[in-house]
Design a protein around this motif. Structure first.
Motif, PDB file in Angstrom:
ATOM      1  N   THR A  65       5.213  -4.395   7.234  1.00 15.40           N
ATOM      2  CA  THR A  65       6.497  -4.885   6.727  1.00 15.40           C
ATOM      3  C   THR A  65       6.295  -5.882   5.586  1.00 15.40           C
ATOM      4  O   THR A  65       7.090  -5.931   4.644  1.00 15.40           O
ATOM      5  N   ALA A  66       5.208  -6.647   5.653  1.00 14.16           N
ATOM      6  CA  ALA A  66       4.901  -7.632   4.613  1.00 14.16           C
ATOM      7  C   ALA A  66       4.288  -6.984   3.368  1.00 14.16           C
ATOM      8  O   ALA A  66       3.974  -7.682   2.402  1.00 14.16           O
ATOM      9  N   GLY A  67       4.098  -5.663   3.386  1.00 15.71           N
ATOM     10  CA  GLY A  67       3.588  -4.974   2.218  1.00 15.71           C
ATOM     11  C   GLY A  67       2.088  -4.761   2.190  1.00 15.71           C
ATOM     12  O   GLY A  67       1.545  -4.263   1.196  1.00 15.71           O
ATOM     13  N   ARG A  68       1.409  -5.101   3.246  1.00 13.50           N
ATOM     14  CA  ARG A  68      -0.037  -4.876   3.323  1.00 13.50           C
ATOM     15  C   ARG A  68      -0.288  -3.386   3.546  1.00 13.50           C
ATOM     16  O   ARG A  68       0.513  -2.712   4.204  1.00 13.50           O
ATOM     17  N   THR A  69      -1.368  -2.869   3.014  1.00 12.92           N
ATOM     18  CA  THR A  69      -1.612  -1.429   3.078  1.00 12.92           C
ATOM     19  C   THR A  69      -2.761  -1.026   3.997  1.00 12.92           C
ATOM     20  O   THR A  69      -2.894   0.150   4.330  1.00 12.92           O
ATOM     21  N   ARG A  70      -3.568  -1.990   4.409  1.00 16.55           N
ATOM     22  CA  ARG A  70      -4.712  -1.683   5.257  1.00 16.55           C
ATOM     23  C   ARG A  70      -4.993  -2.862   6.164  1.00 16.55           C
ATOM     24  O   ARG A  70      -5.022  -4.006   5.716  1.00 16.55           O
ATOM     25  N   MET A  71      -5.195  -2.595   7.463  1.00 14.96           N
ATOM     26  CA  MET A  71      -5.619  -3.635   8.396  1.00 14.96           C
ATOM     27  C   MET A  71      -7.127  -3.505   8.538  1.00 14.96           C
ATOM     28  O   MET A  71      -7.651  -2.395   8.735  1.00 14.96           O
ATOM     29  N   VAL A  72      -7.822  -4.625   8.400  1.00 16.40           N
ATOM     30  CA  VAL A  72      -9.271  -4.644   8.532  1.00 16.40           C
ATOM     31  C   VAL A  72      -9.664  -5.674   9.577  1.00 16.40           C
ATOM     32  O   VAL A  72      -8.930  -6.637   9.841  1.00 16.40           O
TER      33      VAL A  72
END
Length: 158
Positions: A110-117
Motif C-alpha cells: 500500500t505504501a508503494g514498495r515493490t519488493r519485500m526483502v
C-alpha cells in the motif's frame, strides 16, 4: 490476537526486541543483530512496526518493515526490508508470524514498495521455512550481514 502499530521505541517493542536479541545470541553466540536501526525507520509511510497482543493485552509477537532503496549494501529501489520478526516461545505455533508477515506485506504494498526483502540465518530454520512457504525466494545478499557465511537473504515481489 490484536495486531496494532506502535513506535519502534515503544516499551513493548523494546521488551520484545531485547528478547529476540537474546535468542539471536543463544543461536549464534555473537551478541545479537548488529544492524543499525533507528525508530524513525519504521514511521509511516516509510515503514511500520507492529505488535500482536494476546487476550490479556500482553505483547506476544512483533515485526516491522522499513523502506530501502538502491544503496551500497545490495538493496534495490522499492525494497521494504523486514525486521525484528519474533514470536515469544509460549505463542509459537499459533500462526502469528504468518499473520504478522501478511499484515506487513500488505502495508508495504500500500505504501508503494515493490519488493519485500529479509535477511535471516542458517540457525533459524523455522524462519526460513516460514518465508519459503510464504513465497519468498533466495536473493542476492544485502545489508549488514551480506558477507557472513550463515546469512541467507530472501525476497518476494509485492
Amino acid at each position: 490476537m490484536n495486531i496494532r502499530p506502535v513506535p519502534f521505541d515503544h516499551p513493548d517493542a523494546v521488551k520484545l526486541s531485547d528478547q529476540v536479541q537474546e535468542e539471536y545470541h543463544a543461536r549464534y553466540g555473537d551478541g545479537g543483530d548488529a544492524t543499525t536501526l533507528d525508530p524513525s525507520d519504521f514511521e509511516p509511510p516509510n515503514g511500520l512496526y507492529l505488535i500482536a497482543y494476546d487476550e490479556h493485552d500482553d505483547p506476544v509477537a512483533t515485526g516491522g518493515w522499513r523502506a530501502q532503496d538502491a544503496n551500497g549494501e545490495g538493496n534495490e529501489d522499492g525494497d521494504a526490508e523486514l525486521k525484528r520478526m519474533y514470536v515469544i516461545e509460549q505463542a509459537r505455533g499459533l500462526g502469528l508470524a504468518r499473520r504478522m508477515l501478511a499484515a506487513l506485506e500488505e502495508n508495504a504494498r500500500t505504501a508503494g514498495r515493490t519488493r519485500m526483502v529479509l535477511e535471516t540465518g542458517t540457525k533459524q530454520p523455522e524462519a526460513i521455512a516460514l518465508y519459503t512457504s510464504s513465497g519468498y525466494e533466495p536473493c542476492v545478499k544485502f545489508g549488514y550481514y551480506r558477507f557472513h557465511n550463515d546469512s541467507r537473504c530472501f525476497a518476494k515481489a509485492l
